[in-house]
Design a protein around this motif. Structure first.
Motif, PDB file in Angstrom:
ATOM      1  N   ASN A 142      55.693  36.179  39.610  1.00  0.00           N
ATOM      2  CA  ASN A 142      56.916  35.853  40.266  1.00  0.00           C
ATOM      3  C   ASN A 142      57.509  34.415  39.924  1.00  0.00           C
ATOM      4  O   ASN A 142      57.787  33.594  40.668  1.00  0.00           O
ATOM      5  N   PHE A 143      57.314  34.273  38.504  1.00  0.00           N
ATOM      6  CA  PHE A 143      57.769  33.134  37.832  1.00  0.00           C
ATOM      7  C   PHE A 143      56.776  31.790  37.928  1.00  0.00           C
ATOM      8  O   PHE A 143      57.004  30.810  37.327  1.00  0.00           O
ATOM      9  N   GLY A 144      55.908  32.045  38.828  1.00  0.00           N
ATOM     10  CA  GLY A 144      55.006  30.880  39.068  1.00  0.00           C
ATOM     11  C   GLY A 144      53.603  30.915  38.228  1.00  0.00           C
ATOM     12  O   GLY A 144      53.276  31.900  37.671  1.00  0.00           O
ATOM     13  N   HIS A 145      52.694  29.860  38.543  1.00  0.00           N
ATOM     14  CA  HIS A 145      51.438  29.998  37.950  1.00  0.00           C
ATOM     15  C   HIS A 145      50.473  30.888  38.632  1.00  0.00           C
ATOM     16  O   HIS A 145      50.562  30.879  39.769  1.00  0.00           O
ATOM     17  N   ASP A 146      49.974  31.935  38.019  1.00  0.00           N
ATOM     18  CA  ASP A 146      49.180  32.708  38.488  1.00  0.00           C
ATOM     19  C   ASP A 146      47.619  32.140  38.509  1.00  0.00           C
ATOM     20  O   ASP A 146      46.931  32.438  37.467  1.00  0.00           O
ATOM     21  N   LEU A 147      47.185  31.248  39.314  1.00  0.00           N
ATOM     22  CA  LEU A 147      46.123  30.434  39.298  1.00  0.00           C
ATOM     23  C   LEU A 147      44.881  31.361  39.126  1.00  0.00           C
ATOM     24  O   LEU A 147      43.928  30.964  38.396  1.00  0.00           O
ATOM     25  N   GLY A 148      44.726  32.450  39.870  1.00  0.00           N
ATOM     26  CA  GLY A 148      43.679  33.372  39.833  1.00  0.00           C
ATOM     27  C   GLY A 148      43.465  33.680  38.309  1.00  0.00           C
ATOM     28  O   GLY A 148      42.410  33.809  37.800  1.00  0.00           O
ATOM     29  N   GLU A 149      44.419  34.367  37.952  1.00  0.00           N
ATOM     30  CA  GLU A 149      44.419  34.969  36.508  1.00  0.00           C
ATOM     31  C   GLU A 149      44.255  33.651  35.697  1.00  0.00           C
ATOM     32  O   GLU A 149      43.560  33.994  34.479  1.00  0.00           O
ATOM     33  N   MET A 150      44.591  32.520  35.715  1.00  0.00           N
ATOM     34  CA  MET A 150      44.212  31.495  35.007  1.00  0.00           C
ATOM     35  C   MET A 150      42.785  31.045  34.787  1.00  0.00           C
ATOM     36  O   MET A 150      42.332  30.921  33.696  1.00  0.00           O
ATOM     37  N   ALA A 151      42.082  31.082  36.082  1.00  0.00           N
ATOM     38  CA  ALA A 151      40.949  30.883  36.125  1.00  0.00           C
ATOM     39  C   ALA A 151      39.769  31.983  35.518  1.00  0.00           C
ATOM     40  O   ALA A 151      39.355  31.741  34.763  1.00  0.00           O
ATOM     41  N   ASN A 152      40.656  33.364  35.591  1.00  0.00           N
ATOM     42  CA  ASN A 152      40.086  34.462  34.764  1.00  0.00           C
ATOM     43  C   ASN A 152      39.937  34.296  33.246  1.00  0.00           C
ATOM     44  O   ASN A 152      39.302  34.739  32.451  1.00  0.00           O
ATOM     45  N   ALA A 153      41.162  33.481  32.738  1.00  0.00           N
ATOM     46  CA  ALA A 153      41.386  33.439  31.333  1.00  0.00           C
ATOM     47  C   ALA A 153      40.620  32.267  30.685  1.00  0.00           C
ATOM     48  O   ALA A 153      40.419  32.106  29.345  1.00  0.00           O
ATOM     49  N   ILE A 154      39.752  31.621  31.569  1.00  0.00           N
ATOM     50  CA  ILE A 154      38.910  30.545  30.963  1.00  0.00           C
ATOM     51  C   ILE A 154      37.437  31.058  30.493  1.00  0.00           C
ATOM     52  O   ILE A 154      36.939  31.967  31.093  1.00  0.00           O
ATOM     53  N   THR A 155      37.203  30.662  29.194  1.00  0.00           N
ATOM     54  CA  THR A 155      36.114  31.092  28.463  1.00  0.00           C
ATOM     55  C   THR A 155      35.237  29.936  27.942  1.00  0.00           C
ATOM     56  O   THR A 155      35.436  29.052  28.346  1.00  0.00           O
ATOM     57  N   GLU A 156      34.098  30.067  27.336  1.00  0.00           N
ATOM     58  CA  GLU A 156      33.318  29.262  26.715  1.00  0.00           C
ATOM     59  C   GLU A 156      34.041  28.193  25.872  1.00  0.00           C
ATOM     60  O   GLU A 156      33.869  27.009  25.687  1.00  0.00           O
ATOM     61  N   LYS A 157      35.208  29.135  25.228  1.00  0.00           N
ATOM     62  CA  LYS A 157      35.833  28.081  24.302  1.00  0.00           C
ATOM     63  C   LYS A 157      37.174  27.072  24.938  1.00  0.00           C
ATOM     64  O   LYS A 157      37.488  26.446  24.289  1.00  0.00           O
ATOM     65  N   THR A 158      37.298  27.515  26.280  1.00  0.00           N
ATOM     66  CA  THR A 158      38.530  26.721  26.893  1.00  0.00           C
ATOM     67  C   THR A 158      37.982  25.290  26.914  1.00  0.00           C
ATOM     68  O   THR A 158      37.224  24.967  27.494  1.00  0.00           O
ATOM     69  N   ARG A 159      38.814  24.373  26.361  1.00  0.00           N
ATOM     70  CA  ARG A 159      38.651  22.969  26.546  1.00  0.00           C
ATOM     71  C   ARG A 159      39.651  22.415  27.522  1.00  0.00           C
ATOM     72  O   ARG A 159      39.344  21.410  28.251  1.00  0.00           O
ATOM     73  N   VAL A 160      40.781  22.827  27.812  1.00  0.00           N
ATOM     74  CA  VAL A 160      41.987  22.084  28.402  1.00  0.00           C
ATOM     75  C   VAL A 160      42.810  23.378  29.061  1.00  0.00           C
ATOM     76  O   VAL A 160      42.957  24.472  28.558  1.00  0.00           O
ATOM     77  N   VAL A 161      43.115  22.820  30.519  1.00  0.00           N
ATOM     78  CA  VAL A 161      43.831  23.795  31.217  1.00  0.00           C
ATOM     79  C   VAL A 161      45.120  23.046  31.342  1.00  0.00           C
ATOM     80  O   VAL A 161      45.090  21.850  31.825  1.00  0.00           O
TER      81      VAL A 161
END
Ligand SMILES: *Cc1c(COP(=O)(O)O)cnc(C)c1O
Length: 363
Positions: A142-161
């Motif tokens: 709905n045009f805003g941040h999907d914080l749940g999906e953003m959390a799901n997108a974090i992997t071993e390689k994620t350094r910055v959000v």
């Protein structure tokens, strides 16, 4: 044979295209040969600078032969008193975009990923790509941040959000509960950048104050700016608040004189001018109300915004509407959301001119 220098640039740079800034007023004046152009394109403060700031800058002019205070002692002290945080937690930037760039250079390279939202601030993918890191864009909800999906997108390689609250260009926001849920789910070794460029405009109780969360979340960096509610976009001054450890890292790669003495004195004065800030907020709220009502009268829907701008659904080819508005002497901003244009809140007469122009070009 000419050399293809682009091929010589680092791979991340090859994938970039230049930032499209809001069209400057004098450029449109030159093109159309008309005066009285209204620019509602870059979320600038329509009030103009505070007279107190102008006075302070003038008094400082004779000092411009000297380098500025590299450590920004007085400005950090003023911010520190204002926010009740130690000065060692503060990093000054040439605008808060500079801080975003420092974070990228300190933490991103080709071996890691950065996560950000669809329809978020263009500087996040720009910084990520320039550092040759992989950008992971999470679909907006709905045009805003999907914080749940953003959390799901974090992997071993994620350094910055990268999070923007409120977000630009949508004006959407998330509440304290959703933010802390997100922060609780993020591994401590992932740096969370909370961009609060429009913090001063938000008056909602559930809106989280990122600075108050820093004690609990040492992986958090909160960025703020003097470009918006404080009316100092051209001075280029912003800052971050973080743990002293993260501030120390940013300080290592910061160019020694990344904020000018005029910018520092302007920011100090702006912080003490609560009247100007109050006036900015009031004018913004009234302008927002006027535009919302005007859009509804034109049967246009919009994304409810907590910033000093609003994105409106013009229900047709938005670029065409943008160009037609230019011919009416009104500069707004094309955005990635299909059918939408972003309008910064202006002075009452500027907002009215925009509404009249919109009515005309939409027929
Ligand atoms: C305007 C804006 C900034 C501020 O940029 P400065 O470099 O401080 O002028 C930062 N983040 C977002 C989301 C913005 O819209």
């Amino acid at each position: 044979m000419s050399v293809d220098f682009l091929k010589l640039s680092v791979t991340g740079v090859q994938g970039l295209s230049p930032y499209q800034a809001g069209k400057p007023i004098d450029e449109l004046e030159r093109e159309l040969g008309i005066k009285g152009i209204v620019k509602l394109a870059s979320n600038e403060n329509p009030l103009g600078p505070s007279p107190k700031v102008l006075e302070a800058i003038s008094a400082e002019l004779s000092e411009i032969t000297r380098y500025p205070d590299s450590n920004g002692y007085h400005l950090k002290k003023a911010i520190s008193e204002n926010l009740k945080v130690p000065a060692a937690n503060i990093t000054l930037g040439n605008g808060s975009n500079d801080i975003l760039d420092l974070i990228g250079r300190a933490f991103l390279d080709q071996s890691v990923e950065a996560v950000y939202s669809q329809y978020s601030f263009v500087v996040y993918p720009m910084v990520t790509k320039a550092c040759c890191a992989k950008g992971v864009e999470v679909k907006a909800n709905n045009f805003g941040h999907d914080l749940g999906e953003m959390a799901n997108a974090i992997t071993e390689k994620t350094r910055v959000v990268f999070l923007a609250n409120p977000n630009n260009p949508t004006g959407t926001w998330f509440n304290q509960h959703d933010l802390t849920d997100f922060l609780n789910s993020v591994p401590q070794k992932v740096i969370v950048v909370l961009d609060e460029a429009y913090f001063e405009y938000v008056d909602t109780k559930e809106y989280p104050d990122g600075v108050s969360l820093l004690k609990k979340y040492p992986n958090l960096i909160v960025t703020r700016t003097f470009s918006k509610a404080y009316g100092l976009a051209a001075m280029r001054i912003g800052y971050s608040v973080s743990s002293p450890e993260l501030a120390d890292i940013l300080n290592r790669i910061r160019q020694p004189f990344n904020s000018s003495s005029l910018a520092q004195i302007a920011a100090i004065t702006a912080l003490s001018d609560s009247q100007y800030l109050q006036k900015s907020r009031k004018m913004n709220q009234e302008g927002m109300n006027l535009l919302e009502e005007g859009f509804l009268k034109l049967s246009l829907s919009y994304i409810p915004s907590k910033g000093n701008f609003i994105s409106v659904d013009v229900q047709k080819d938005a670029l065409k509407v943008y160009q037609d508005l230019l011919l009416e002497g009104v500069i707004v901003r094309p955005v990635p959301m299909p059918g939408f244009l972003r309008v910064s809140i202006g002075l009452p007469e500027e907002n009215k001119k925009l509404l009249r122009a919109l009515e005309k070009v939409l027929g």
